[in-house]
Design an enzyme around this catalytic site. Structure first.
Site, PDB file in Angstrom:
ATOM      1  CD  GLU A  52      35.297  75.390  25.890  1.00  0.00           C
ATOM      2  OE1 GLU A  52      36.237  75.893  25.329  1.00  0.00           O
ATOM      3  OE2 GLU A  52      34.109  74.816  25.086  1.00  0.00           O
TER       4      GLU A  52
ATOM      5  CB  CYS B 140      26.252  61.329  23.787  1.00  0.00           C
ATOM      6  SG  CYS B 140      25.342  61.434  25.181  1.00  0.00           S
TER       7      CYS B 140
ATOM      8  CG  LEU C  38      13.656  61.028  24.166  1.00  0.00           C
ATOM      9  CD1 LEU C  38      13.672  60.137  25.356  1.00  0.00           C
ATOM     10  CD2 LEU C  38      12.435  61.300  23.786  1.00  0.00           C
TER      11      LEU C  38
ATOM     12  CB  CYS D 179      31.084  64.026  29.905  1.00  0.00           C
ATOM     13  SG  CYS D 179      29.395  63.333  30.225  1.00  0.00           S
TER      14      CYS D 179
ATOM     15  CB  CYS E 115      25.301  77.469  28.372  1.00  0.00           C
ATOM     16  SG  CYS E 115      25.328  75.672  27.899  1.00  0.00           S
TER      17      CYS E 115
ATOM     18  CB  SER F 177      20.041  69.710  30.206  1.00  0.00           C
ATOM     19  OG  SER F 177      20.035  68.627  29.065  1.00  0.00           O
TER      20      SER F 177
ATOM     21  CB  CYS G 223      28.156  64.911  22.904  1.00  0.00           C
ATOM     22  SG  CYS G 223      28.375  66.294  24.266  1.00  0.00           S
TER      23      CYS G 223
ATOM     24  CB  CYS H  49      23.872  72.668  22.046  1.00  0.00           C
ATOM     25  SG  CYS H  49      22.784  72.781  23.516  1.00  0.00           S
TER      26      CYS H  49
ATOM     27  CG  ASN I 112      25.464  73.123  16.716  1.00  0.00           C
ATOM     28  OD1 ASN I 112      25.357  73.915  16.130  1.00  0.00           O
ATOM     29  ND2 ASN I 112      24.985  73.004  18.026  1.00  0.00           N
TER      30      ASN I 112
ATOM     31  CD  GLU J 167      23.845  63.770  32.864  1.00  0.00           C
ATOM     32  OE1 GLU J 167      23.535  64.063  31.764  1.00  0.00           O
ATOM     33  OE2 GLU J 167      22.773  63.862  34.017  1.00  0.00           O
TER      34      GLU J 167
HETATM   35  N1  SAH Z   1      24.725  65.695  29.764  1.00  0.00           N
HETATM   36  C1  SAH Z   1      23.593  66.570  29.706  1.00  0.00           C
HETATM   37  C2  SAH Z   1      23.984  68.010  29.569  1.00  0.00           C
HETATM   38  C3  SAH Z   1      25.019  68.359  28.333  1.00  0.00           C
HETATM   39  S1  SAH Z   1      24.586  68.235  26.898  1.00  0.00           S
HETATM   40  C4  SAH Z   1      22.430  66.224  28.693  1.00  0.00           C
HETATM   41  O1  SAH Z   1      22.846  65.155  28.080  1.00  0.00           O
HETATM   42  O2  SAH Z   1      21.540  66.622  28.661  1.00  0.00           O
HETATM   43  C5  SAH Z   1      23.367  69.390  26.564  1.00  0.00           C
HETATM   44  C6  SAH Z   1      22.719  69.248  25.306  1.00  0.00           C
HETATM   45  O3  SAH Z   1      23.426  69.484  24.192  1.00  0.00           O
HETATM   46  C7  SAH Z   1      21.970  67.993  25.212  1.00  0.00           C
HETATM   47  O4  SAH Z   1      20.700  68.151  24.959  1.00  0.00           O
HETATM   48  C8  SAH Z   1      22.779  67.226  24.181  1.00  0.00           C
HETATM   49  O5  SAH Z   1      21.982  66.257  23.831  1.00  0.00           O
HETATM   50  C9  SAH Z   1      23.007  68.352  23.142  1.00  0.00           C
HETATM   51  N2  SAH Z   1      24.221  68.160  22.396  1.00  0.00           N
HETATM   52  C10 SAH Z   1      25.356  67.286  22.396  1.00  0.00           C
HETATM   53  N3  SAH Z   1      25.868  67.338  21.435  1.00  0.00           N
HETATM   54  C11 SAH Z   1      25.339  68.230  20.518  1.00  0.00           C
HETATM   55  C12 SAH Z   1      25.771  68.664  19.158  1.00  0.00           C
HETATM   56  N4  SAH Z   1      26.684  68.241  18.669  1.00  0.00           N
HETATM   57  N5  SAH Z   1      24.817  69.530  18.517  1.00  0.00           N
HETATM   58  C13 SAH Z   1      23.561  69.914  18.863  1.00  0.00           C
HETATM   59  N6  SAH Z   1      23.427  69.367  20.356  1.00  0.00           N
HETATM   60  C14 SAH Z   1      24.154  68.694  21.039  1.00  0.00           C
END
Ligand code: SAH
Length: 349
Positions: free
Chosen positions: A94, A118, A221, A114, A107, A197, A121, A339, A296, A166
């Site tokens: 997407e 996390c 972070l 992935c 984006c 990112s 996510c 996000c 989210n 990632e």
């Molecule tokens: N793997 C990379 C890029 C993809 S995630 C990274 O970790 O930066 C893009 C962004 O969305 C990251 O900052 C991640 O922490 C954030 N993110 C992931 N899940 C989320 C959620 N449920 N709500 C809001 N932001 C989220």
């Protein structure tokens, strides 16, 4: 047969020129085809109208253009657009268009699924299936730019690698895609408008610095305390904050570019004063800015957005220490385009 044909966009301009020389044509033909493939983003050989019919047939025999297909486009009330993008081998990723007052941001995804885990996510729930090729990343940008012009009357102004995957675990292809996006022979966009990112892969952050990249770096972070970060981003047990810090100092020394830290705040996870203090401390390492993102929800409530008072406390503490902080409201929630929500529903079902 299709499977014997080569992906023509895997060839460099030089290799394309060589191909034409070996078939007894002019090297210059390679330049023309290259232009069709990249800056004109042709989907098939028939579109290459300044190339003879015979040559087009020969290209057709030997090569394929593995173009992405926008399978499903959803538009949100706030102007956000989400594309479900079908890849040539059937996988779906997407990408999202996020229009705001001053900019229009794409984006984009860098992997199918992935490999990181996390906990908050949606993409992490999908196994990593494969890396995207440079042209598959490039195509996402082209598709979004077209939609942006069509529906919002605005060309694309920025790109963030914050879709699925990632990016630093698909390092070579991500860098190649950015090379094409920024090249005058591609889309000619400024690298200053591109942000990669990462969840924080220290070795690869150092490699970015060594490669003297000109785009921006953001690090997700979410906590500056090892135990907390490991509990929400388990790979932190391997790539610890100490290693991350060292790589960020290295990045800053080499590039002199400040880093953006993405930060989510959850109830009962990182909403204590010591979490705030740790972030402020972390931010003193190198010049940086903090983006506080709204969470989210992706599931049934394991993670909950902390109250706005806590966000204010974070904001005040950072500002009192002269650290730039922005609090970002989420966009495109109604179409699951926000996000961390990118996971493509069909793959989950
Ligand atoms: N793997 C990379 C890029 C993809 S995630 C990274 O970790 O930066 C893009 C962004 O969305 C990251 O900052 C991640 O922490 C954030 N993110 C992931 N899940 C989320 C959620 N449920 N709500 C809001 N932001 C989220």
């Amino acid at each position: 047969m299709k499977k014997d044909k080569k992906d023509i966009r895997a060839l460099s301009k030089e290799q394309l020129r060589d191909f034409f020389v070996t078939i007894g044509d002019k090297a210059f033909r390679g330049n023309q085809v290259y232009e069709w493939l990249w800056s004109k983003s042709a989907h098939n050989f028939e579109d290459m109208t300044n190339i003879s019919k015979e040559t087009r047939a020969l290209l057709e025999e030997n090569f394929v253009i593995n173009h992405i297909k926008v399978d499903n486009m959803q538009r949100s009330n706030d102007g956000t657009i989400k594309n479900a993008v079908k890849l040539h081998d059937g996988f779906t990723v997407e990408s999202v268009l996020i229009p705001t007052f001053s900019r229009t941001t794409a984006c984009v995804s860098s992997q199918v699924g992935c490999s990181l885990d996390c906990k908050f996510c949606a993409t992490a729930k999908l196994k990593r299936m494969r890396n995207l090729n440079p042209d598959e990343i490039y195509d996402q940008v082209v598709a979004i730019d077209r939609e942006s012009r069509l529906y919002n009357n605005m060309p694309l102004s920025n790109i963030v690698f914050m879709g699925m995957g990632e990016p630093l675990m698909n390092y070579k292809n991500v860098l190649k895609s950015i090379e094409k996006i920024t090249s005058p022979e591609g889309l000619g966009m400024s690298p200053k408008r591109i942000t990669v990112s990462t969840s924080g892969v220290p070795k690869m952050i150092k490699k970015l610095a060594d490669d003297e990249v000109k785009f921006n770096l953001a690090v997700s972070l979410h906590s500056a305390i090892d135990e907390v970060r490991t509990s929400i981003m388990p790979f932190n047990a391997t790539f610890s904050l100490e290693d991350l810090k060292e790589s960020l100092v290295y990045w800053y020394e080499k590039t002199k570019k400040r880093v953006t830290y993405e930060y989510l705040i959850w109830k009962d996870i990182n909403d204590r004063q010591e979490d705030i203090d740790a972030l402020v401390d972390f931010c003193k390492l190198i010049p940086c800015k903090v983006n506080i993102i709204e969470y989210n929800p992706i599931d049934d409530g394991e993670f909950q957005q902390a109250s706005s008072e806590i966000t204010d406390r974070y904001k005040d503490a950072l500002e009192n220490n002269q650290i730039t902080v922005t609090v970002r409201r989420s966009r495109g929630k109604d179409i699951d385009a926000a996000c961390g929500q990118l996971a493509n529903k069909s793959a989950q079902d």
